[in-house]
Design an enzyme around this catalytic site. Sequence first.
Site, PDB file in Angstrom:
ATOM      1  N   ASP A  88      -6.094 -10.927  82.400  1.00  0.00           N
ATOM      2  CA  ASP A  88      -6.777 -12.330  81.876  1.00  0.00           C
ATOM      3  C   ASP A  88      -6.850 -11.948  80.478  1.00  0.00           C
ATOM      4  O   ASP A  88      -6.423 -10.960  79.957  1.00  0.00           O
ATOM      5  CB  ASP A  88      -7.959 -12.493  82.687  1.00  0.00           C
ATOM      6  CG  ASP A  88      -8.735 -13.562  82.357  1.00  0.00           C
ATOM      7  OD1 ASP A  88      -8.092 -14.652  82.607  1.00  0.00           O
ATOM      8  OD2 ASP A  88      -9.818 -13.665  82.269  1.00  0.00           O
ATOM      9  N   ASP A 101      -1.085 -12.129  85.983  1.00  0.00           N
ATOM     10  CA  ASP A 101      -1.106 -11.881  84.613  1.00  0.00           C
ATOM     11  C   ASP A 101      -2.453 -11.006  84.358  1.00  0.00           C
ATOM     12  O   ASP A 101      -3.163 -10.998  85.468  1.00  0.00           O
ATOM     13  CB  ASP A 101      -1.042 -12.980  83.638  1.00  0.00           C
ATOM     14  CG  ASP A 101      -2.469 -13.782  83.997  1.00  0.00           C
ATOM     15  OD1 ASP A 101      -3.137 -14.103  83.059  1.00  0.00           O
ATOM     16  OD2 ASP A 101      -2.157 -14.548  84.839  1.00  0.00           O
TER      17      ASP A 101
END
Length: 294
Positions: free
Chosen positions: A214, A212
């Site tokens: 952050d 992902d």
Amino acid sequence: MSTQPETMIGVIGGSGVYQIDGLQDAEWVGIDTPWGAPSDKILTGTLDGVAMAFLPRHGRGHVHSPSTVPYRANIDALKRLGVTDLFSVSACGSFREDKAPGDFVIVDQFIDRTFARDKSFFGTGCVAHVSVAHPTCARLGDLAFEAAQAQGVTVHKGGTYLAMEGPQFSSVAESKMYRAWGCDVIGMTNMPEAKLAREAEICYASIAMITDFDSWHPDHGAVEITDIIATLGANSANAKGTVARLPQALGRTRAPCPCGCDRALEFALMTAPDTRDPELVAKLDAVAGRVLKA
């Protein structure tokens, strides 16, 4: 006539990577260490004729948090087994638009922001200082990069990993600060692992799998946990495929590391032999036996 030592590849698997597929003569073995029990038993076997050892960093079933992983016991146990070349596989977040979920980063630098972990095998009674200016092995990093490319992964060669304590993720302010520092990815487990591997004279490479962006990213809040899990699953499959290519790349025997990782303690011991703590020296038998017995 001297012969080259045999290669033994170690793999420390992070979130989503709990085994190595295709191992021959696979067996989970327990290893006792002076630093306590490692995260789990270690899966040993051979792949393409090369000895392998796999350790799930969090334990099977993910029982250890990043702060409670027994890092010293893990590295000591792998050293006792004969591991010569160690690959860390771990999930991480990204600070860069061009390093997207699903990509891999072959980390070559760290900023260590952890604070609740034992970071050295050495201490009072046997002091040593090793260099971690270049905390990963460039030789192993190159091989990991090539293996990931061959697997079809979008992989980035080089990057700085911010190691945070956790277990909570970053605030937006922290995330923006780490991004401003020039960090590329963020994770919770490669430190002190890399430092301890260097103290144990084991070549170490870090394969960071991005799950992902952050919290700095404006769309971060819109990411669903199901998306992260899906990415984690794809990363896991690619990590296993990458690891499966490593034995052929390294070969059955190995020459001395051109980066000097396997000789990191050569001039590191500071405590005079006659003032060393016998109890600590005994605990260092696997990690530093090469230089302590010299």
